[in-house]
Design an enzyme around this catalytic site. Structure first.
Site, PDB file in Angstrom:
ATOM      1  N   ILE A   1      19.292 -10.198  -5.700  1.00 44.17           N
ATOM      2  CA  ILE A   1      20.084  -9.797  -6.864  1.00 44.17           C
ATOM      3  C   ILE A   1      21.009  -8.658  -6.444  1.00 44.17           C
ATOM      4  O   ILE A   1      20.559  -7.681  -5.847  1.00 44.17           O
ATOM      5  CB  ILE A   1      19.186  -9.388  -8.055  1.00 44.17           C
ATOM      6  CG1 ILE A   1      19.992  -9.065  -9.301  1.00 44.17           C
ATOM      7  CG2 ILE A   1      18.253  -8.226  -7.739  1.00 44.17           C
ATOM      8  CD1 ILE A   1      20.342 -10.255 -10.123  1.00 44.17           C
ATOM      9  N   ALA A   2      22.298  -8.800  -6.730  1.00 48.03           N
ATOM     10  CA  ALA A   2      23.275  -7.798  -6.296  1.00 48.03           C
ATOM     11  C   ALA A   2      24.014  -7.226  -7.496  1.00 48.03           C
ATOM     12  O   ALA A   2      25.024  -7.785  -7.939  1.00 48.03           O
ATOM     13  CB  ALA A   2      24.248  -8.424  -5.289  1.00 48.03           C
TER      14      ALA A   2
ATOM     15  N   ILE B   1      20.915  -3.419  -1.616  1.00 50.14           N
ATOM     16  CA  ILE B   1      20.443  -4.734  -2.054  1.00 50.14           C
ATOM     17  C   ILE B   1      19.212  -5.167  -1.244  1.00 50.14           C
ATOM     18  O   ILE B   1      19.290  -5.346  -0.022  1.00 50.14           O
ATOM     19  CB  ILE B   1      21.572  -5.791  -1.962  1.00 50.14           C
ATOM     20  CG1 ILE B   1      22.802  -5.300  -2.748  1.00 50.14           C
ATOM     21  CG2 ILE B   1      21.084  -7.152  -2.456  1.00 50.14           C
ATOM     22  CD1 ILE B   1      22.524  -4.896  -4.200  1.00 50.14           C
TER      23      ILE B   1
ATOM     24  N   GLU C   1      12.424  -8.264 -14.477  1.00 47.42           N
ATOM     25  CA  GLU C   1      12.425  -7.460 -13.250  1.00 47.42           C
ATOM     26  C   GLU C   1      11.554  -6.210 -13.439  1.00 47.42           C
ATOM     27  O   GLU C   1      10.849  -5.777 -12.531  1.00 47.42           O
ATOM     28  CB  GLU C   1      13.866  -7.071 -12.899  1.00 47.42           C
ATOM     29  CG  GLU C   1      14.009  -6.428 -11.541  1.00 47.42           C
ATOM     30  CD  GLU C   1      15.460  -6.218 -11.121  1.00 47.42           C
ATOM     31  OE1 GLU C   1      16.351  -6.923 -11.627  1.00 47.42           O
ATOM     32  OE2 GLU C   1      15.706  -5.324 -10.302  1.00 47.42           O
TER      33      GLU C   1
ATOM     34  N   GLN D   1      -2.881  14.429  -1.631  1.00 43.56           N
ATOM     35  CA  GLN D   1      -3.420  15.792  -1.632  1.00 43.56           C
ATOM     36  C   GLN D   1      -4.902  15.790  -1.257  1.00 43.56           C
ATOM     37  O   GLN D   1      -5.356  16.629  -0.486  1.00 43.56           O
ATOM     38  CB  GLN D   1      -3.212  16.411  -3.023  1.00 43.56           C
ATOM     39  CG  GLN D   1      -3.583  17.872  -3.129  1.00 43.56           C
ATOM     40  CD  GLN D   1      -2.580  18.783  -2.414  1.00 43.56           C
ATOM     41  OE1 GLN D   1      -1.493  18.363  -2.055  1.00 43.56           O
ATOM     42  NE2 GLN D   1      -2.981  20.017  -2.171  1.00 43.56           N
ATOM     43  N   LEU D   2      -5.636  14.815  -1.784  1.00 44.89           N
ATOM     44  CA  LEU D   2      -7.082  14.742  -1.492  1.00 44.89           C
ATOM     45  C   LEU D   2      -7.347  14.434  -0.016  1.00 44.89           C
ATOM     46  O   LEU D   2      -8.446  14.675   0.483  1.00 44.89           O
ATOM     47  CB  LEU D   2      -7.753  13.693  -2.386  1.00 44.89           C
ATOM     48  CG  LEU D   2      -7.923  14.094  -3.858  1.00 44.89           C
ATOM     49  CD1 LEU D   2      -8.425  12.911  -4.684  1.00 44.89           C
ATOM     50  CD2 LEU D   2      -8.873  15.280  -4.014  1.00 44.89           C
TER      51      LEU D   2
END
Ligand SMILES: Cc1cc2nc3c(=O)[nH]c(=O)nc-3n(C[C@H](O)[C@H](O)[C@H](O)COP(=O)(O)OP(=O)(O)OC[C@H]3O[C@@H](n4cnc5c(N)ncnc54)[C@H](O)[C@@H]3O)c2cc1C
Length: 382
Positions: free
Chosen positions: A125-126, A160, A244, A338-339
């Protein structure tokens, strides 16, 4: 864990066959795909041969006629398991081919849909342009009628997905210089005179999926390349974007679950201050919060999939889903990294790749800010 009565035994059997496909054709080659910056084109052809591409295409046009979004949902869940962003089946299946089935002529359906279902062609898809992404009215790519049913296309597109390997592009272009909201959707095939690729773009994440620039210089489009009414592209896109956005959420949430699972595994092994990281109350609270958020998103996503299957998923609900699931995903990726401590910042730990890949979900298919605009417009009419 919440009991999820979302899939039938038939769908679970489909999951098994897709998992086998990924284990055999994709997982063993991931390091090579990453090094070369994209998946082998051949993989998509094999996926088509096995019925994983555009399975919703009616049998008369070469598909399996399975009009149930849950097949895509299952593929998105399985792709998250092997951490392969290049295998984004949902994007291949849902972002552009449905425009042909929904709005295309009989000739277009017979010509293109069998090729898309078999993997002979990949369609991208453009829409986005260098100077306009969120603001569709700002597009500069234009198509002008030549008076004999054919059109001539000029302009450029950028960012794209599958821009390098796709053979077919659904291109949005302005068709009335006097009205910026009048757009047409056109089919451009690789190899057409005047069409060329620009750069393959270097990105923060999604390293195995190619993203590229496209240029159109006096590309002549015959009637078979015009989708539906060339003044109605904006209306067509409104429907297409809801699909989408469902697909973006459908891929983002399994990645969130994967990140939580990775963090859970890491904290039970990592030791600090004479205990494991899992023993700290902060860790428990973080994991609990993340699970609660992901569960709420899961219920919302499954509900939207049911709405979509019933033909009832509207723009504003799809926007709310995308906003919620991708914002939650962003928080989850950050907390899970972070963990992991510094290990999470290292490429050799999968959370590092997930963190990088996930950042785009709040931007593409419409940014979080645009999602809020769509939702507020539905609430306030402005
Ligand atoms: C990896 C990747 C894959 C992509 N794949 C595709 C694809 O296959 N096809 C395609 O067409 N495009 C694709 N895109 C492009 C993507 O969809 C757009 O970049 C996106 O919609 C945002 O547009 P933009 O970059 O022009 O941002 P802009 O529109 O320039 O926005 C910049 C910032 O301003 C904010 N903003 C804009 N308008 C408003 C407003 N009215 N109110 C408040 N804030 C606002 C935005 O939210 C954002 O934070 C892809 C991008 C990436 C990175």
């Amino acid at each position: 864990m919440m009991i999820r009565n979302h899939y039938t035994p038939e769908l679970e059997a489909f999951r098994d066959s897709f998992r086998t496909f990924l284990d055999r054709e994709v997982a063993p080659h991931r390091a090579r795909f990453r090094a070369q910056g994209m998946i082998d084109r051949e993989i998509y052809r094999k996926a088509g041969e096995q019925g994983f591409l555009c399975y919703w295409v009616p049998e008369e046009y070469g598909g399996l006629g399975l009009a149930d979004y849950r097949y895509d949902q299952i593929m998105q869940e399985e792709v998250a398991e092997i951490l392969e962003s290049g295998m984004w089946m949902g994007a291949l299946n849902r972002n552009s081919p449905p425009y042909i089935l929904k709005h295309g002529s009989e000739e277009q359906k017979r010509h293109y849909l069998p090729k898309l279902a078999s993997g002979e062609m990949i369609c991208a898809i453009a829409m986005t342009e260098p100077d306009a992404g969120s603001d569709i009215a700002g597009f500069k790519t234009r198509a002008e009628p030549r008076g004999d049913g054919s059109w001539v296309l000029n302009g450029s597109k950028t960012y794209i997905s599958y821009g390098i390997i796709a053979e077919l592009f659904v291109v949005a272009a302005k068709t009335n210089p006097g009205n910026p909201r009048e757009l047409g959707l056109f089919l451009v095939e690789r190899g057409m005179k005047g069409f060329r690729n620009g750069r393959k773009l270097e990105k923060l994440g999604f390293h195995t999926q190619d993203t590229a620039e496209l240029f159109f210089e006096d590309v002549v489009l015959e009637p078979i390349h015009v989708i539906g009414d060339a003044s109605q592209g904006f209306t067509y896109m409104r429907g297409g974007l809801a699909e989408e956005r469902l697909t973006t959420s459908g891929q983002s949430l399994p990645w969130s679950w994967k990140a939580i699972a990775l963090a859970q595994e890491f904290v039970t092994q990592r030791k600090a201050f004479g205990a494991t990281v899992a023993d700290f109350q902060n860790t428990k609270f973080k994991l609990a919060e993340m699970r609660a958020e992901a569960l709420a998103c899961q219920a919302f996503l499954d509900h939207c999939v049911d709405l979509f299957n019933a033909g009832e998923l509207d723009q504003a609900t799809a926007a709310a889903l995308k906003l919620k699931t991708t914002e939650v995903q962003g928080r989850i990726m950050d907390e899970c990294l972070q963990l992991h401590g510094s290990a999470g910042y290292m490429q050799e730990y999968p959370i590092c790749q997930l963190y990088q890949d996930a950042r785009i979900f709040r931007i593409f298919a419409g940014t979080s800010e645009v999602m809020k605009i769509v939702i507020a417009k539905d609430m306030l009419g402005r």
